[in-house]
Design a protein around this motif. Sequence first.
Motif, PDB file in Angstrom:
ATOM      1  N   ASP A   1      -0.320 -25.907 -15.280  1.00  0.00           N
ATOM      2  CA  ASP A   1       0.876 -25.088 -15.615  1.00  0.00           C
ATOM      3  C   ASP A   1       2.553 -26.000 -15.442  1.00  0.00           C
ATOM      4  OD1 ASP A   1      -0.728 -22.727 -14.079  1.00  0.00           O
ATOM      5  OD2 ASP A   1       0.220 -23.065 -11.857  1.00  0.00           O
TER       6      ASP A   1
ATOM      7  N   SER B   1      -6.522 -29.111 -28.004  1.00  0.00           N
ATOM      8  CA  SER B   1      -7.241 -30.154 -27.411  1.00  0.00           C
ATOM      9  C   SER B   1      -6.663 -31.327 -27.715  1.00  0.00           C
ATOM     10  CB  SER B   1      -8.346 -29.778 -26.973  1.00  0.00           C
ATOM     11  OG  SER B   1      -9.366 -30.697 -26.251  1.00  0.00           O
TER      12      SER B   1
ATOM     13  N   THR C   1      -8.269 -25.583 -24.093  1.00  0.00           N
ATOM     14  CA  THR C   1      -9.834 -25.109 -24.241  1.00  0.00           C
ATOM     15  C   THR C   1     -10.509 -25.644 -22.863  1.00  0.00           C
ATOM     16  OG1 THR C   1     -10.405 -27.893 -24.389  1.00  0.00           O
ATOM     17  CG2 THR C   1      -9.545 -26.380 -26.137  1.00  0.00           C
TER      18      THR C   1
END
Length: 322
Positions: free
Chosen positions: A79, A36, A11
Amino acid sequence: MGILRCALLGTGGIANDLLAPSLPFTQRARLWSVLSRSKSNAEAFAARHGAMSPTPAYDELDALLADPALDAVIVATPDRLHAAQCIAAARAGKHVLCEKPLATSVEEARAIVAACEAAGVTLGVAYHLRHHAGHRALVERIRRGAIGRVRHARVQWTFPAPDASNWRASAEVGRWWALASVGTHGLDLLRWVMVESAGEVVALRCLSSSPKFGAAHDESTIVTMKFEDGSTAELFASVLFRSKRRIELFGDDGYAEAEGTLGPRGEGEIRINDELLEFKPTNPYVGELDDFAEAIERRRPPAVDGREALRNVELMDAALPL
Ligand SMILES: NC(=O)c1ccc[n+]([C@@H]2O[C@H](COP(=O)([O-])OP(=O)(O)OC[C@H]3O[C@@H](n4cnc5c(N)ncnc54)[C@H](OP(=O)(O)O)[C@@H]3O)[C@@H](O)[C@H]2O)c1
């Protein structure tokens, strides 16, 4: 197929500021649910962006993926988390649009591609600058020979980070900083322009440095590459400087330049042989999301598929190995 029901994983900046606000403007995709680490955060995000599921907020990935009405996930987390989340989604039969870079190692990127291929789901990677209307017009003109054969290309993208608090700079969650935040877009654009005429990258050199913050990862990175036909390319990516963001293409019969096109808004100026290229600025994230949804519907690859994004990770890994 009707509307593609998408879940956002994460988020943060890209999810809240660009992806969720763009979804209502797409022809084929809508926000269905959200993940989330905090349930209340997920609930607030779902309400803010009008997520359509009757149960739109999750703090556990498996529960979100167990929803049979969900079609696809958009992975917008740091990532290092992409691999586990993409693979879990593929195994649950959900299509995957992953934020760039696809992963933080070649092995992880390969595993994501393999999981999506095994599950028969579409894997797209979110290089939104391929959907910049000016870039598309430029590449089309270049392919039609506007500057002759392109022998060299250069991308410069820098921005001034205020400090090294970003997760990309940290040893725990990050892997590359300048290279992963903006450099990977530059590599994607260079590949997009060059590979079709010049062939694959056959040699790569890199210099990187962290002179200001002493960050665990690169503050400035310079990559130079050579392609199969002998053409060359350069990338300068940095988190240290404000500068004019530029693409330059050098051809046998001319020169093209783009200034101010590297960013979220689809703006900037492009010139081919000093002549302004006309284009109507559009939201590149809407283009990216519509391309992904259309790719699923028409069973064609998206603009950047898993294998192309894997090559990008291979270049990043070759530039700055662990
Ligand atoms: N294409 C583009 O234009 C563009 C632009 C920016 C970023 N990106 C990419 O989008 C992805 C997210 O980047 P971002 O800038 O949006 O990052 P960000 O603002 O830090 O947001 C990442 C979100 O991931 C969730 N998260 C889960 N585990 C986390 C952890 N251990 N540490 C931090 N956050 C965690 C958090 O949401 P919860 O707190 O709700 O769990 C957080 O808000 C990256 O892959 C990045 O490269 C793409």
